[in-house]
Motif scaffolding. Structure first.
Motif: not given
Length: 79
Positions: A32, A42, A44, A47, A51
């Protein structure tokens, strides 16, 4: 005949799982950061996908792609 498989202390335990989780979290943060520093937007959902990934091989591939990607979607392209 039994096969001896050497294992480091903590292998297959909560300690090992915690180490792997920490490594995957760090790698996701690196991906990121690279994208942000390169000015790649990026979303959500992207993202969260990055993650949430715990597979170090996949994260390694995404890390390599983050260096040249022009969009976050390029990270996830099938080879």
């Amino acid at each position: 005949m039994a096969t001896y498989t050497p294992r480091f202390p903590g292998s297959g335990t909560l300690i090992e799982e915690t180490l792997i989780e920490g490594e995957s979290k760090g790698r996701a943060e690196d991906i990121l950061r690279i994208l942000v520093l390169r000015g790649v937007e990026v979303a959500e959902a992207d993202r969260e996908r990055i993650t949430a990934c715990a597979d170090l091989g996949t994260l390694g591939t995404w890390f390599d792609r983050a260096v040249t990607a022009t969009s976050a979607q390029e990270l996830f392209a099938e080879e």
